[in-house]
Motif scaffolding. Structure first.
Motif, mmCIF file in Angstrom:
data_model
loop_
_atom_site.group_PDB
_atom_site.id
_atom_site.type_symbol
_atom_site.label_atom_id
_atom_site.label_comp_id
_atom_site.label_asym_id
_atom_site.label_seq_id
_atom_site.Cartn_x
_atom_site.Cartn_y
_atom_site.Cartn_z
ATOM 1 N N GLU A 100 2.970 4.570 -13.242
ATOM 2 C CA GLU A 100 2.444 6.439 -13.638
ATOM 3 C C GLU A 100 2.310 7.155 -12.535
ATOM 4 O OE1 GLU A 100 4.066 7.608 -16.369
ATOM 5 O OE2 GLU A 100 4.462 5.968 -17.480
ATOM 6 N N LEU A 101 1.418 6.743 -11.951
ATOM 7 C CA LEU A 101 1.192 7.637 -11.151
ATOM 8 C C LEU A 101 1.663 8.557 -10.047
ATOM 9 C CD1 LEU A 101 -2.511 7.127 -8.735
ATOM 10 C CD2 LEU A 101 -0.321 8.264 -7.896
ATOM 11 N N ARG A 107 -10.363 9.574 -9.594
ATOM 12 C CA ARG A 107 -9.401 9.703 -10.453
ATOM 13 C C ARG A 107 -7.807 9.531 -10.964
ATOM 14 N NH1 ARG A 107 -11.394 14.026 -9.547
ATOM 15 N NH2 ARG A 107 -10.044 16.723 -9.853
ATOM 16 N N TRP A 108 -6.676 9.310 -11.197
ATOM 17 C CA TRP A 108 -5.793 9.755 -10.880
ATOM 18 C C TRP A 108 -4.848 10.279 -12.479
ATOM 19 C CZ3 TRP A 108 -1.561 6.256 -13.874
ATOM 20 C CH2 TRP A 108 -1.961 5.454 -14.476
ATOM 21 N N TYR A 109 -4.049 10.782 -11.863
ATOM 22 C CA TYR A 109 -2.796 11.830 -12.999
ATOM 23 C C TYR A 109 -1.989 11.398 -13.212
ATOM 24 C CZ TYR A 109 -6.718 15.010 -12.523
ATOM 25 O OH TYR A 109 -7.502 15.382 -12.967
ATOM 26 N N TYR A 110 -0.726 11.307 -14.902
ATOM 27 C CA TYR A 110 0.079 10.748 -14.455
ATOM 28 C C TYR A 110 1.543 12.131 -14.257
ATOM 29 C CZ TYR A 110 -0.059 6.530 -18.113
ATOM 30 O OH TYR A 110 -0.417 5.946 -19.210
ATOM 31 N N ASP A 111 1.007 13.074 -14.182
ATOM 32 C CA ASP A 111 1.924 14.104 -13.951
ATOM 33 C C ASP A 111 1.272 14.614 -12.019
ATOM 34 O OD1 ASP A 111 3.430 13.725 -15.748
ATOM 35 O OD2 ASP A 111 2.060 15.328 -16.551
ATOM 36 N N GLY A 112 2.260 15.698 -11.490
ATOM 37 C CA GLY A 112 2.312 16.146 -10.359
ATOM 38 C C GLY A 112 1.177 16.973 -10.572
ATOM 39 N N ASN A 113 -0.184 18.171 -9.530
ATOM 40 C CA ASN A 113 -0.974 18.875 -9.025
ATOM 41 C C ASN A 113 -1.745 18.452 -10.516
ATOM 42 O OD1 ASN A 113 0.885 20.253 -7.664
ATOM 43 N ND2 ASN A 113 2.066 20.797 -9.119
ATOM 44 N N GLY A 114 -2.368 17.021 -10.401
ATOM 45 C CA GLY A 114 -3.304 17.047 -11.759
ATOM 46 C C GLY A 114 -2.853 17.626 -13.265
ATOM 47 N N LYS A 115 -2.080 16.809 -13.473
ATOM 48 C CA LYS A 115 -1.852 17.048 -14.495
ATOM 49 C C LYS A 115 -1.436 16.349 -15.382
ATOM 50 C CE LYS A 115 -1.355 22.011 -13.930
ATOM 51 N NZ LYS A 115 -2.869 22.702 -14.202
ATOM 52 N N ALA A 160 7.918 9.619 -1.891
ATOM 53 C CA ALA A 160 8.779 8.250 -2.023
ATOM 54 C C ALA A 160 8.249 6.686 -2.921
ATOM 55 C CB ALA A 160 8.700 8.044 -1.060
ATOM 56 N N TYR A 161 6.652 7.300 -3.596
ATOM 57 C CA TYR A 161 6.141 6.713 -4.019
ATOM 58 C C TYR A 161 5.673 6.565 -5.486
ATOM 59 C CZ TYR A 161 5.895 4.414 0.380
ATOM 60 O OH TYR A 161 5.806 4.310 2.245
ATOM 61 N N ASN A 162 6.205 8.385 -5.809
ATOM 62 C CA ASN A 162 5.728 8.904 -7.432
ATOM 63 C C ASN A 162 6.061 7.532 -7.963
ATOM 64 O OD1 ASN A 162 5.225 10.537 -8.913
ATOM 65 N ND2 ASN A 162 7.118 11.280 -9.755
ATOM 66 N N GLU A 218 0.975 -0.990 0.222
ATOM 67 C CA GLU A 218 0.071 0.142 0.040
ATOM 68 C C GLU A 218 1.317 1.264 0.390
ATOM 69 O OE1 GLU A 218 -3.167 2.225 3.180
ATOM 70 O OE2 GLU A 218 -3.188 0.382 2.739
ATOM 71 N N ILE A 219 0.671 2.154 -1.368
ATOM 72 C CA ILE A 219 1.325 3.328 -0.788
ATOM 73 C C ILE A 219 0.699 4.387 -0.806
ATOM 74 C CG2 ILE A 219 3.415 2.475 -2.911
ATOM 75 C CD1 ILE A 219 1.639 3.709 -4.855
ATOM 76 N N GLY A 220 -1.072 4.527 -0.071
ATOM 77 C CA GLY A 220 -1.658 5.584 -0.328
ATOM 78 C C GLY A 220 -2.523 5.076 -0.090
ATOM 79 N N ASP A 221 -3.954 5.617 0.585
ATOM 80 C CA ASP A 221 -5.209 5.452 1.401
ATOM 81 C C ASP A 221 -6.155 6.592 1.042
ATOM 82 O OD1 ASP A 221 -5.939 5.731 4.295
ATOM 83 O OD2 ASP A 221 -3.932 4.731 3.568
ATOM 84 N N ARG A 222 -7.154 7.218 1.053
ATOM 85 C CA ARG A 222 -7.846 8.578 0.401
ATOM 86 C C ARG A 222 -9.782 8.459 1.063
ATOM 87 N NH1 ARG A 222 -6.442 12.844 -3.412
ATOM 88 N NH2 ARG A 222 -6.494 14.704 -1.478
#
Length: 86
Positions: free
Chosen positions: A75-76, A45-53, A28-30, A12-16
């Motif tokens: 890629e997330l 949803r999820w994005y390939y780049d930071g900040n929803g890009k 560390a999990y990019n 697990e690398i994240g939960d929301r």
């Protein structure tokens, strides 16, 4: 909503919770996600780049994916639990 670094929900690398806006993954999990589950009733949803890009992909409510496949694998960089890609 949980995301994992390996297939079959391992590492697990994240939960929301549902209803949260765009957030960057811990650096560390990019670029490490390979499986996920969304057992909420919320679109996400999820994005390939930071900040929803970058390329955007959806996590449908009440679904899971134990192996996201080669092209979107690792890629997330950011994600949100308050709606689908526009």
């Amino acid at each position: 909503m949980c995301i994992y670094s390996s297939n079959n929900y391992v590492g697990e690398i994240g939960d929301r919770a549902a209803g949260k806006g765009v957030a960057n993954i811990n650096p560390a999990y990019n670029d490490q996600m390979d499986s996920w589950w969304n057992e909420t009733n919320s679109k996400a949803r999820w994005y390939y780049d930071g900040n929803g890009k970058g390329t955007c992909n959806n996590f449908a409510p009440g679904t899971r994916d134990g192996n996201i496949g080669v092209n979107p694998s690792d890629e997330l960089s950011s994600w949100a639990t308050n709606g689908y890609c526009k």
